[in-house]
Design an enzyme around this catalytic site. Sequence first.
Site, mmCIF file in Angstrom:
data_model
loop_
_atom_site.group_PDB
_atom_site.id
_atom_site.type_symbol
_atom_site.label_atom_id
_atom_site.label_comp_id
_atom_site.label_asym_id
_atom_site.label_seq_id
_atom_site.Cartn_x
_atom_site.Cartn_y
_atom_site.Cartn_z
ATOM 1 N N LEU A 56 0.870 -1.176 0.000
ATOM 2 C CA LEU A 56 0.000 0.000 0.000
ATOM 3 C C LEU A 56 0.905 1.222 0.000
ATOM 4 C CD1 LEU A 56 -2.584 -0.889 2.833
ATOM 5 C CD2 LEU A 56 -2.971 -1.023 0.375
ATOM 6 N N ASP A 57 0.468 2.308 -0.619
ATOM 7 C CA ASP A 57 1.216 3.556 -0.531
ATOM 8 C C ASP A 57 1.404 3.905 0.940
ATOM 9 O OD1 ASP A 57 1.296 3.902 -3.272
ATOM 10 O OD2 ASP A 57 -0.477 5.171 -3.341
ATOM 11 N N LYS A 58 2.479 4.603 1.223
ATOM 12 C CA LYS A 58 2.816 4.953 2.612
ATOM 13 C C LYS A 58 1.646 5.644 3.335
ATOM 14 C CE LYS A 58 6.739 6.948 5.101
ATOM 15 N NZ LYS A 58 8.042 7.622 4.929
ATOM 16 N N ARG A 155 -5.762 6.365 -7.342
ATOM 17 C CA ARG A 155 -5.530 7.810 -7.260
ATOM 18 C C ARG A 155 -5.567 8.483 -8.633
ATOM 19 N NH1 ARG A 155 -0.051 7.975 -4.032
ATOM 20 N NH2 ARG A 155 -0.359 10.228 -4.196
#
Length: 238
Positions: A56-58, A155
């Site tokens: 997952l993105d940070k 996104r």
Amino acid sequence: MKFPKFKDIILFEDEDIIIVNKPPFLSSLDEREGKEISLLKMAKQYVEDAQVCHRLDKETSGLLVVAKNPEAYRHMSILFERRRVNKIYHAIVDGTHVFEDLLVDLPILNVGKGNVVISRGEGKRAETWFRSLEYFKHYTLLECRPVTGRMHQIRIHLATQRASITGDKMYGGQPAFLSKIKRGYKLTDEEEQPVMKRFALHARQLSFVKPNGEEITIEAEYPKDFAVLLKLLRKNDV
């Protein structure tokens, strides 16, 4: 940043896998510098052979699967590769949008250094389904179901629909300020801080077949910042 202990973010564990609710601002894997704490480092302290099965993105919070042994890692890798893991994310986006099972099917090209672009010529296939869950005056809560697993997929796909994720500066999202949400909110002389200090994306639900053959569906509660923003919207932005 101070993160909770690994055992405190575990939602499910058996002999093969651990499923955690990853807090925001924690990297899934080790970053190049290698000094920062990552979910992988925490998992390896808990189980020596631990491997993170996807990322997952940070800034993204929510469900992440960790394998406890090489066989389980191989099993999960195949499932992700063959798109046999059903993933549901929740996002708060800028503006009011009516998406009734909208499919965004736009190829994504990774141009390096953490950047991606839509490219019909060179991009890799990327598909995401979107459905509006709750409407507010200035925002919408969405369900996002990615079919593929490209970097920044949800996104950038939302940005193409002019529905950027709230707080996602990279893709045109605006920070959510209380002064915008709450009528009559009085600003002080200090610079106003956004309600969330990241973009509003949360990995909400996962369904797949575990290495032992059993099916599992698991859901992760919203972290505090996401829950607070949603509560404020429900109370003030209607």
